[in-house]
Design a protein around this motif. Structure first.
Motif, PDB file in Angstrom:
ATOM      1  N   GLU A  34       0.931  -1.314  -0.036  1.00 36.52           N
ATOM      2  CA  GLU A  34       0.124  -0.046  -0.034  1.00 36.52           C
ATOM      3  C   GLU A  34       0.882   1.244   0.084  1.00 36.52           C
ATOM      4  O   GLU A  34       1.850   1.466   0.934  1.00 36.52           O
ATOM      5  N   PRO A  35       0.623   2.220  -0.912  1.00 31.23           N
ATOM      6  CA  PRO A  35       1.698   3.432  -1.067  1.00 31.23           C
ATOM      7  C   PRO A  35       1.559   4.211   0.314  1.00 31.23           C
ATOM      8  O   PRO A  35       0.618   4.366   0.804  1.00 31.23           O
ATOM      9  N   SER A  36       2.802   4.272   0.859  1.00 31.23           N
ATOM     10  CA  SER A  36       2.730   5.286   1.966  1.00 31.23           C
ATOM     11  C   SER A  36       3.907   6.085   1.742  1.00 31.23           C
ATOM     12  O   SER A  36       4.710   6.194   0.788  1.00 31.23           O
ATOM     13  N   PRO A  37       3.784   7.449   2.401  1.00 33.31           N
ATOM     14  CA  PRO A  37       4.705   8.534   2.272  1.00 33.31           C
ATOM     15  C   PRO A  37       6.281   7.892   2.228  1.00 33.31           C
ATOM     16  O   PRO A  37       6.901   7.376   3.221  1.00 33.31           O
ATOM     17  N   ARG A  38       7.091   8.796   1.178  1.00 27.01           N
ATOM     18  CA  ARG A  38       8.490   8.380   1.209  1.00 27.01           C
ATOM     19  C   ARG A  38       9.347  10.047   1.337  1.00 27.01           C
ATOM     20  O   ARG A  38       8.774  10.846   0.672  1.00 27.01           O
ATOM     21  N   PRO A  39      10.521   9.778   1.856  1.00 27.88           N
ATOM     22  CA  PRO A  39      11.123  11.189   1.938  1.00 27.88           C
ATOM     23  C   PRO A  39      11.910  11.735   1.022  1.00 27.88           C
ATOM     24  O   PRO A  39      11.961  12.856   0.742  1.00 27.88           O
ATOM     25  N   GLY A  40      12.245  10.647   0.066  1.00 25.37           N
ATOM     26  CA  GLY A  40      12.902  10.650  -1.190  1.00 25.37           C
ATOM     27  C   GLY A  40      14.321  11.367  -0.865  1.00 25.37           C
ATOM     28  O   GLY A  40      14.994  11.275   0.179  1.00 25.37           O
ATOM     29  N   PRO A  41      14.912  12.115  -2.048  1.00 21.06           N
ATOM     30  CA  PRO A  41      14.366  12.502  -3.343  1.00 21.06           C
ATOM     31  C   PRO A  41      14.534  11.205  -4.122  1.00 21.06           C
ATOM     32  O   PRO A  41      15.547  10.179  -4.136  1.00 21.06           O
ATOM     33  N   SER A  42      13.271  10.908  -4.934  1.00 21.84           N
ATOM     34  CA  SER A  42      13.222   9.993  -5.762  1.00 21.84           C
ATOM     35  C   SER A  42      12.571  10.361  -7.131  1.00 21.84           C
ATOM     36  O   SER A  42      12.018  11.506  -7.312  1.00 21.84           O
ATOM     37  N   ILE A  43      12.906   9.619  -8.320  1.00 18.25           N
ATOM     38  CA  ILE A  43      11.932   9.897  -9.540  1.00 18.25           C
ATOM     39  C   ILE A  43      11.056   8.498  -9.433  1.00 18.25           C
ATOM     40  O   ILE A  43      11.276   7.659  -8.758  1.00 18.25           O
ATOM     41  N   TYR A  44      10.008   9.063 -10.058  1.00 21.96           N
ATOM     42  CA  TYR A  44       9.035   7.711 -10.230  1.00 21.96           C
ATOM     43  C   TYR A  44       8.638   7.233 -11.386  1.00 21.96           C
ATOM     44  O   TYR A  44       8.650   8.102 -12.494  1.00 21.96           O
ATOM     45  N   GLU A  45       8.500   6.126 -11.801  1.00 24.74           N
ATOM     46  CA  GLU A  45       8.028   5.538 -13.033  1.00 24.74           C
ATOM     47  C   GLU A  45       6.789   5.036 -12.859  1.00 24.74           C
ATOM     48  O   GLU A  45       6.365   4.062 -11.973  1.00 24.74           O
ATOM     49  N   MET A  46       5.739   5.382 -13.833  1.00 23.43           N
ATOM     50  CA  MET A  46       4.576   4.750 -13.884  1.00 23.43           C
ATOM     51  C   MET A  46       4.437   3.807 -15.259  1.00 23.43           C
ATOM     52  O   MET A  46       4.398   4.483 -16.364  1.00 23.43           O
ATOM     53  N   ARG A  47       4.417   2.635 -15.008  1.00 23.57           N
ATOM     54  CA  ARG A  47       4.149   2.025 -16.255  1.00 23.57           C
ATOM     55  C   ARG A  47       2.952   1.670 -16.370  1.00 23.57           C
ATOM     56  O   ARG A  47       2.045   1.031 -15.359  1.00 23.57           O
ATOM     57  N   THR A  48       2.192   1.696 -17.444  1.00 24.63           N
ATOM     58  CA  THR A  48       0.705   1.638 -17.777  1.00 24.63           C
ATOM     59  C   THR A  48       0.376   0.424 -18.823  1.00 24.63           C
ATOM     60  O   THR A  48       1.318   0.784 -19.638  1.00 24.63           O
ATOM     61  N   TYR A  49      -0.322  -0.363 -18.337  1.00 20.34           N
ATOM     62  CA  TYR A  49      -0.421  -1.525 -19.223  1.00 20.34           C
ATOM     63  C   TYR A  49      -1.899  -1.704 -19.558  1.00 20.34           C
ATOM     64  O   TYR A  49      -2.711  -1.710 -18.800  1.00 20.34           O
ATOM     65  N   HIS A  50      -2.295  -1.509 -20.915  1.00 25.32           N
ATOM     66  CA  HIS A  50      -3.658  -1.892 -21.445  1.00 25.32           C
ATOM     67  C   HIS A  50      -3.579  -3.510 -21.844  1.00 25.32           C
ATOM     68  O   HIS A  50      -3.155  -4.030 -22.740  1.00 25.32           O
ATOM     69  N   LEU A  51      -4.439  -4.183 -20.883  1.00 21.52           N
ATOM     70  CA  LEU A  51      -4.530  -5.706 -21.109  1.00 21.52           C
ATOM     71  C   LEU A  51      -5.384  -5.964 -22.123  1.00 21.52           C
ATOM     72  O   LEU A  51      -6.440  -5.266 -22.327  1.00 21.52           O
ATOM     73  N   LYS A  52      -5.214  -7.173 -22.645  1.00 24.75           N
ATOM     74  CA  LYS A  52      -6.398  -7.992 -23.643  1.00 24.75           C
ATOM     75  C   LYS A  52      -7.701  -8.204 -22.687  1.00 24.75           C
ATOM     76  O   LYS A  52      -7.373  -8.592 -21.462  1.00 24.75           O
ATOM     77  N   THR A  53      -8.984  -7.872 -23.038  1.00 22.33           N
ATOM     78  CA  THR A  53     -10.118  -8.074 -22.326  1.00 22.33           C
ATOM     79  C   THR A  53      -9.941  -9.628 -21.901  1.00 22.33           C
ATOM     80  O   THR A  53      -9.730 -10.769 -22.629  1.00 22.33           O
ATOM     81  N   GLY A  54     -10.292  -9.885 -20.652  1.00 20.66           N
ATOM     82  CA  GLY A  54     -10.284 -11.298 -20.128  1.00 20.66           C
ATOM     83  C   GLY A  54      -9.149 -11.696 -19.531  1.00 20.66           C
ATOM     84  O   GLY A  54      -9.253 -13.015 -19.049  1.00 20.66           O
ATOM     85  N   THR A  55      -8.025 -10.778 -19.434  1.00 20.92           N
ATOM     86  CA  THR A  55      -6.683 -11.463 -18.930  1.00 20.92           C
ATOM     87  C   THR A  55      -6.270 -10.978 -17.655  1.00 20.92           C
ATOM     88  O   THR A  55      -5.397 -11.365 -17.266  1.00 20.92           O
ATOM     89  N   MET A  56      -7.095 -10.099 -16.899  1.00 18.24           N
ATOM     90  CA  MET A  56      -6.867  -9.635 -15.547  1.00 18.24           C
ATOM     91  C   MET A  56      -6.254 -10.530 -14.622  1.00 18.24           C
ATOM     92  O   MET A  56      -5.447 -10.511 -13.851  1.00 18.24           O
ATOM     93  N   ILE A  57      -6.840 -11.740 -14.686  1.00 19.97           N
ATOM     94  CA  ILE A  57      -6.730 -12.675 -13.493  1.00 19.97           C
ATOM     95  C   ILE A  57      -5.608 -13.338 -13.570  1.00 19.97           C
ATOM     96  O   ILE A  57      -4.621 -13.482 -12.933  1.00 19.97           O
ATOM     97  N   GLU A  58      -5.357 -13.678 -15.219  1.00 18.02           N
ATOM     98  CA  GLU A  58      -4.088 -14.280 -15.458  1.00 18.02           C
ATOM     99  C   GLU A  58      -2.868 -13.333 -14.933  1.00 18.02           C
ATOM    100  O   GLU A  58      -1.821 -13.818 -14.563  1.00 18.02           O
ATOM    101  N   TRP A  59      -2.966 -12.154 -15.333  1.00 19.01           N
ATOM    102  CA  TRP A  59      -1.967 -11.144 -15.081  1.00 19.01           C
ATOM    103  C   TRP A  59      -1.717 -11.103 -13.596  1.00 19.01           C
ATOM    104  O   TRP A  59      -0.493 -10.946 -13.168  1.00 19.01           O
ATOM    105  N   GLY A  60      -2.705 -10.935 -12.661  1.00 18.81           N
ATOM    106  CA  GLY A  60      -2.521 -10.897 -11.355  1.00 18.81           C
ATOM    107  C   GLY A  60      -1.793 -12.197 -10.744  1.00 18.81           C
ATOM    108  O   GLY A  60      -1.188 -12.229  -9.775  1.00 18.81           O
TER     109      GLY A  60
END
Length: 248
Positions: free
Chosen positions: A139-165
């Motif tokens: 669960e995201p909690s505060p961090r003192p840093g300094p950091s850079i952040y990367e957000m990797r966003t995936y658009h999955l094929k329909t019906g594959t969320m369980i397999e991904w998890g």
């Protein structure tokens, strides 16, 4: 004793049965009822500094006011990716009822309505999504840093969320060594079958070294092998925290 290849052994790891329930119930945390909202604001280039100041003022007020059941988890400006973009991640402790309560109160708050009018002058476009967090991520909690952040966003094929998890529930252990894993989320409202993984690094060089080191760990290659075919498209943002962000 015969040693079976990794892909063969992985077949016998316990998996979630996708047929028993909605993936939102199977993959999200049971011990919390957190709902998350992510906002993407494309800001007029000449207004970004003023926008950040205005957002910081409002976020601080909402953060300190116990009457609003919401809190900002992190705020960033995109460094690499879509330029002049602000990204905000909010948490609603109490799920949809908390979100509804917060929106009702904000719509009756004259100061907040004035803030929205002022902010609208600075924006080119905006969009949002409602998210749940994967049960196997931090669960995201505060961090003192300094950091850079990367957000990797995936658009999955329909019906594959369980397999991904199922695959990532095993694979996340390979990405905890440097405390880089911040949070993992999947969409509920907005664009569907979308996954966001949020990572923190000391620098771009640290990011490169950390990602390369994952390939030296037995099992990481198996995760990549099985999850890549589930992806329709993917994108990466490198983000810098704003001064008011709890994630620094």
């Amino acid at each position: 004793i015969t040693s079976h290849p990794r892909w063969f052994r992985s077949l016998f790891v316990h998996k979630v049965d996708a047929r028993k329930d909605a993936h939102s119930n199977l993959l999200s945390k049971k011990e919390t009822s957190n709902l998350y909202k992510i906002q993407f604001h494309n800001v007029k280039p000449e207004c970004l500094e003023a926008y950040n100041s205005l957002e910081a003022e409002v976020q601080t007020r909402l953060h300190q006011d116990q009457d609003y059941p919401c809190e900002v988890v992190g705020s960033w400006n995109t460094w690499y990716g879509e330029q002049d973009q602000a990204v905000h991640l909010w948490r609603y402790r109490g799920g949809y009822p908390a979100l509804t309560e917060c929106l009702k109160k904000l719509n009756n708050n004259k100061e907040y309505l004035e803030f929205r009018k002022e902010r609208a002058k600075m924006l080119i476009s905006r969009r949002n999504q409602l998210l749940l967090e994967f049960s196997f991520w931090n669960e995201p909690s505060p961090r003192p840093g300094p950091s850079i952040y990367e957000m990797r966003t995936y658009h999955l094929k329909t019906g594959t969320m369980i397999e991904w998890g199922n695959h990532w529930a095993r694979a996340i252990k390979y990405r905890q060594e440097n405390n880089e894993a911040v949070g993992g989320f999947f969409s509920q409202i907005g664009d569907l079958y979308v996954v966001h993984h949020l990572w923190a690094y000391e620098s771009l060089q640290s990011r490169n070294e950390t990602r390369n080191s994952a390939w030296l760990k037995e099992g990481w290659d198996v995760n990549v092998y099985y999850t890549v075919p589930l992806i329709r498209s993917m994108a990466s943002r490198i983000m810098i925290p704003t001064q008011s962000s709890p994630l620094q």
